[in-house]
Design an enzyme around this catalytic site. Sequence first.
Site, mmCIF file in Angstrom:
data_model
loop_
_atom_site.group_PDB
_atom_site.id
_atom_site.type_symbol
_atom_site.label_atom_id
_atom_site.label_comp_id
_atom_site.label_asym_id
_atom_site.label_seq_id
_atom_site.Cartn_x
_atom_site.Cartn_y
_atom_site.Cartn_z
ATOM 1 N N GLU A 1 38.914 30.024 35.524
ATOM 2 C CA GLU A 1 37.665 30.153 36.283
ATOM 3 C C GLU A 1 36.446 30.381 35.391
ATOM 4 O O GLU A 1 35.403 29.752 35.570
ATOM 5 C CB GLU A 1 37.768 31.279 37.323
ATOM 6 C CG GLU A 1 38.618 30.935 38.545
ATOM 7 C CD GLU A 1 40.111 31.147 38.313
ATOM 8 O OE1 GLU A 1 40.493 31.678 37.250
ATOM 9 O OE2 GLU A 1 40.906 30.785 39.209
ATOM 10 N N HIS B 1 43.503 38.981 47.619
ATOM 11 C CA HIS B 1 43.009 37.717 48.188
ATOM 12 C C HIS B 1 42.131 37.960 49.415
ATOM 13 O O HIS B 1 42.008 37.091 50.268
ATOM 14 C CB HIS B 1 44.167 36.793 48.577
ATOM 15 C CG HIS B 1 44.671 35.948 47.450
ATOM 16 N ND1 HIS B 1 45.290 36.481 46.351
ATOM 17 C CD2 HIS B 1 44.636 34.606 47.236
ATOM 18 C CE1 HIS B 1 45.626 35.504 45.525
ATOM 19 N NE2 HIS B 1 45.233 34.351 46.032
#
Lengths: 326, 330
Positions: free
Chosen positions: A60, A129
Amino acid sequence: MAQIMYWEALRRAHDEEMDRDPLVICMGEDIGVAGGTYKATKGLYDKYGAERVIDTPISENGYTGLGIGASFLGVRPIIEIMSVNFAWLAMDQLFNSAAKVRYMSGGQLTAPLVVRSAGGTAHQLGAQHSARMEKVFMGIAGLRVVTPSNPRQAYGLLKSAVRCDDPVYINEHELMYNMKGEVPDEEYFQPLEGSEIAREGSDVTLFGYNISVHWCLQAAQTLAKEHAINAEVVDLFALSPLDRSGIAASVRKTHRAVIVEEAEPAVGVGAEVMAIINEECFFELDAAPLRVSAANVPMPYNHGLEKAAIPNAGDVVAAVRKMLGK
Amino acid sequence: MNVADKKRLLREMLYARRFEERCYEAYVERKIGGFLHLYPGQEACCHGVLEAARPGQDYVITGYRDHVHAIKCGADPKEVMAELYAKETGSSKGRGGSMHIFDTGHHFMGGYALVGGPFPLAAGMAKAIKMKGGDEIAICFLGDAANNQGTFHESLNMAKLWELPVLYVCENNLYGIGTRIDRSTAVIEQYKRVSGYNIPSAQEDGQDIEKVFKAAKKAVDYVRSGNGPYFLELMTYRYRGHSMSDSNAYRSKKEERMWSERDPIIMLRDRLIKAGEISKDDYKAMDTEILDNIENEVIAFAESSPEPRVDELEKYVLAENDPWVYGGGR
């Protein structure tokens, strides 16, 4: 005006901008061949090819930095980070490079890239998450933060964000990609600053953004039907900068404010909106503003605990009734 | 590299040395604030590599030890010094400082202060060059210690995966601030670390500009010909501490002496004197001319320039009057 889904609105914006400008590219994990976890780039790999619809490694910070570097030379990357939880890893490049480069170069360089990411709590995804991180992005000078609450905004904000010369972070929501709504058939550009009145009212203003706008609208219906309270709902689709004058205008009208956020309360949107109300129109208030926020816990897996951790329309109704003594 | 080139490079490196030494003085006089990372000792790396490339056209990016790279790309030393003096006439209008010199007109894309930050930015510039079809390349100069950041590995992987035209130059000065490389890094020879990404690499003596030039020429040609990324490790040494706040107590006098005997400027000077291309007096005259220039032009400009206006504090945070902020219509 067609009714389309949130993901279709995003896909349409990607497609139109990539068709218009060969320097618009999109990047992210599984966005190309696989068509994207949320289908926001479905079919674009076949249409525009691997050079412009780029399946990235799971890196990322690396691919966000790569997008920033490309944007220095006029490329307009739209980066999808699959989950805001993973966007933590890209904060170095997003904050240290993209947000600051215009300032620290004395205006010579800018990083006109878009980062889209899905946040929020969904279906028992657990602590790593389910983050709601908009408050972190909002605190960074040099970065614009917007958050669409419906397909029209999702389409129009992405269209404007791609063309804007500033780095823009678009905060989306795991649960909203299949939401349907009207999107204009012709091209439409949502401003990157401001707010929208989602429901006119006179007794109290409910401030929401992204998914919490829908809780506010639901609560407003209940309040009207069952408690004779006419609530106004303001949609804060731009989180940085926040719409100071729009916030103040609504409070001057209703004299009461409840801010509804899916995130934990500390250092958040609610705190910031309250501060703006204090600074802009304190003496217009008939009651102390309230926040309806998430519990300050890492998101639990258990469904009952998860539900208890985040607010809902019922909590908004309860907060308004408490405020009005009804 | 012909004799005229060598003479010019001798002057450029000596200029860089004197510029940095003058920065040191200005820092001690408190004319320069913040952090200051100086380059003496490493001059052959920047000058040798960029001599083999196209400074001003190729896109160059580096870390915080960035003054000399900017000047070699074409930045005006007056504007670089004015930036260090935090003046409005500085290359970043006094908003950046020593670690954030930019001159995008000469494709010097900046100094960055997060160790390893420029790795992916360089790969991204290379991606843009490739998309646009130009024959420029991206060149990223960083130190050995940056290679222990995740960005190093993430960027090398993507650069090779997508065959991006980027040259990574590792100026290995053996220390990450005060920690010697063998105490921080499992594989000491940095050029070997990129083999895991199938990126060709070489290691060269970073003190001998002719050797640097030769190795860089090969590297630059490789990248410019569309073969993908390349990694060049240059063995070098910085004479001063990591920054001005570094006492430099972690290195032995013996080690420092050993490296100063291989000074890049002295080596080139002595070679030119031995070949009869310049005399000792020529060199002295050159040095005097440089010192005069730095004092009378560069420092004078920085000293006499205005400060940024406080009412422009918030300028450059965001784009001004961007129509797309307002929906494009206004």
